[in-house]
Motif scaffolding. Structure first.
Motif, PDB file in Angstrom:
ATOM      1  N   ASP A  36       0.832  -1.214   0.000  1.00 53.50           N
ATOM      2  CA  ASP A  36       0.000   0.000   0.000  1.00 53.50           C
ATOM      3  C   ASP A  36       0.862   1.256   0.000  1.00 53.50           C
ATOM      4  O   ASP A  36       0.377   2.353   0.256  1.00 53.50           O
ATOM      5  N   GLY A  37       2.160   1.082  -0.243  1.00 55.67           N
ATOM      6  CA  GLY A  37       3.059   2.221  -0.317  1.00 55.67           C
ATOM      7  C   GLY A  37       3.712   2.554   1.016  1.00 55.67           C
ATOM      8  O   GLY A  37       3.432   1.939   2.049  1.00 55.67           O
ATOM      9  N   ILE A  38       4.579   3.542   0.976  1.00 55.99           N
ATOM     10  CA  ILE A  38       5.288   4.020   2.174  1.00 55.99           C
ATOM     11  C   ILE A  38       4.519   5.205   2.738  1.00 55.99           C
ATOM     12  O   ILE A  38       4.297   6.207   2.048  1.00 55.99           O
ATOM     13  N   TYR A  39       4.112   5.117   3.986  1.00 57.91           N
ATOM     14  CA  TYR A  39       3.243   6.120   4.589  1.00 57.91           C
ATOM     15  C   TYR A  39       3.987   7.364   5.083  1.00 57.91           C
ATOM     16  O   TYR A  39       3.371   8.370   5.410  1.00 57.91           O
ATOM     17  N   ASN A  40       5.290   7.289   5.157  1.00 56.87           N
ATOM     18  CA  ASN A  40       6.104   8.381   5.707  1.00 56.87           C
ATOM     19  C   ASN A  40       6.322   9.481   4.666  1.00 56.87           C
ATOM     20  O   ASN A  40       7.091   9.316   3.719  1.00 56.87           O
ATOM     21  N   ASP A  41       5.670  10.651   4.842  1.00 60.51           N
ATOM     22  CA  ASP A  41       5.809  11.749   3.882  1.00 60.51           C
ATOM     23  C   ASP A  41       7.247  12.245   3.796  1.00 60.51           C
ATOM     24  O   ASP A  41       7.708  12.665   2.720  1.00 60.51           O
ATOM     25  N   GLY A  42       7.960  12.201   4.907  1.00 58.64           N
ATOM     26  CA  GLY A  42       9.340  12.660   4.907  1.00 58.64           C
ATOM     27  C   GLY A  42      10.229  11.854   3.974  1.00 58.64           C
ATOM     28  O   GLY A  42      11.234  12.373   3.463  1.00 58.64           O
ATOM     29  N   TYR A  43       9.873  10.612   3.739  1.00 56.77           N
ATOM     30  CA  TYR A  43      10.640   9.760   2.829  1.00 56.77           C
ATOM     31  C   TYR A  43      10.699  10.372   1.433  1.00 56.77           C
ATOM     32  O   TYR A  43      11.719  10.293   0.743  1.00 56.77           O
ATOM     33  N   PHE A  44       9.616  11.005   1.028  1.00 58.30           N
ATOM     34  CA  PHE A  44       9.527  11.542  -0.330  1.00 58.30           C
ATOM     35  C   PHE A  44      10.028  12.982  -0.420  1.00 58.30           C
ATOM     36  O   PHE A  44      10.054  13.558  -1.509  1.00 58.30           O
ATOM     37  N   HIS A  45      10.425  13.556   0.695  1.00 60.10           N
ATOM     38  CA  HIS A  45      11.124  14.839   0.652  1.00 60.10           C
ATOM     39  C   HIS A  45      12.569  14.631   0.205  1.00 60.10           C
ATOM     40  O   HIS A  45      13.211  15.550  -0.306  1.00 60.10           O
ATOM     41  N   ILE A  46      13.044  13.393   0.377  1.00 58.51           N
ATOM     42  CA  ILE A  46      14.420  13.051   0.014  1.00 58.51           C
ATOM     43  C   ILE A  46      14.484  12.369  -1.343  1.00 58.51           C
ATOM     44  O   ILE A  46      15.391  12.626  -2.137  1.00 58.51           O
ATOM     45  N   HIS A  47      13.515  11.516  -1.633  1.00 53.34           N
ATOM     46  CA  HIS A  47      13.532  10.709  -2.851  1.00 53.34           C
ATOM     47  C   HIS A  47      12.485  11.215  -3.843  1.00 53.34           C
ATOM     48  O   HIS A  47      11.311  11.340  -3.492  1.00 53.34           O
ATOM     49  N   HIS A  48      12.937  11.488  -5.076  1.00 45.47           N
ATOM     50  CA  HIS A  48      12.039  12.118  -6.057  1.00 45.47           C
ATOM     51  C   HIS A  48      12.044  11.415  -7.411  1.00 45.47           C
ATOM     52  O   HIS A  48      11.536  11.964  -8.391  1.00 45.47           O
TER      53      HIS A  48
END
Length: 282
Positions: A171-183
């Motif tokens: 269901d994906g990665i729930y941590n929004d901070g993860y996607f502040h680093i990975h784009h």
């Protein structure tokens, strides 16, 4: 005299070419005999050969569960580079472990599963491997599922007998901070509600009835949290799924493929004589 030297030179060159061809096998090479029991290990997002390196070393050298004989490197352009760790087919015994390493380890699901499809097709053509097991960590498990749903052609690819996903967030990665680093493309596909994740659910009806699936997660995983790992239960028929959630708040995402409990779960699942029970907690 000169003629003998020429013939000798030609023979030496032929021998050298043969040796080089063996260790740097091209995409089409000669048949190496039928191998029935092969398990392919697929790393996750940003993974390398080290991702499964320690596990495979334990499987072969510590436990004696099989041998790692093949490593496929898939370039960003989709070109295969095969390392054969045994000199001839007679040295390759079962169970056979195969490591898949993707140069573009930040690619999306479909691009990576296309590379996986290419190496599996090569395994079938070159080694006559008609059936495989797939073991994927994190995004590697999602990519493996994408392959199963997208490339069902027994004439081209080996049939997948068993699939094992380790810390795979369906269901994906729930941590929004993860996607502040990975784009990148891989990160986009790992976002909840991404098209790539929805596609896995939409295509679930094409999953073969004979496929057996083991999903392993940990309560201590901050990346693939239990709720996301558990979404596999909405994709795979309960009769085909063994779901194991390790209750250990100290067992993190990257530690899953370094844990002896996970080793034993994988071995038991792959070996019918020691198959683990279908429970939800361990």
């Amino acid at each position: 005299m000169k003629r003998k030297q020429v013939i000798s030179t030609i023979l030496m060159c032929t021998l050298a070419i043969g040796v080089i061809s063996w260790f740097y096998a091209p995409e089409k090479t000669r048949s190496e005999g039928h191998i029935r029991n092969a398990t392919v290990f697929v790393h996750g997002y940003k993974g390398t050969e080290n991702s499964f390196g320690n596990m495979l070393s334990r499987f072969e050298h510590t436990y004696g569960w099989g041998q790692t004989s093949l490593m496929y490197r898939v370039s960003a352009a989709g070109k295969l580079d095969l390392n054969v760790y045994r000199r001839n087919s007679g040295d390759i015994t079962e169970p056979l472990f195969v490591q898949a390493v993707f140069e573009n380890n930040r690619a999306g699901f479909q691009d990576t599963s296309a590379g996986l499809a290419k190496l599996l097709a090569h395994m079938k053509e070159t080694f006559q491997i008609n059936k495989v097991n797939l073991v994927g960590h994190s995004m590697g498990g999602l990519v493996s599922m994408d392959f199963i749903e997208s490339y069902e052609n027994g004439k081209v690819y080996p049939a997948v007998d068993k699939l094992i996903t380790i810390g795979s967030p369906f269901d994906g990665i729930y941590n929004d901070g993860y996607f502040h680093i990975h784009h990148d493309a891989g990160a986009e596909d790992l976002k909840p509600d991404s098209y790539a994740l929805k596609r896995l659910q939409l295509n679930k009806d094409v999953i073969p009835d004979q496929l057996d699936v083991l999903s392993i997660g940990s309560t201590g995983d901050p990346v693939a949290v239990p709720e996301s790992v558990g979404t596999i239960q909405d994709i795979v028929d309960p009769a085909q799924l063994t779901y194991k959630m390790i209750d250990d708040d100290t067992l993190g995402h990257s530690a899953l493929h370094e844990d002896a409990r996970v080793d034993k779960m994988i071995y038991s699942f792959l070996n019918p004589m020691n198959k683990i029970g279908r429970t939800t907690k361990d």
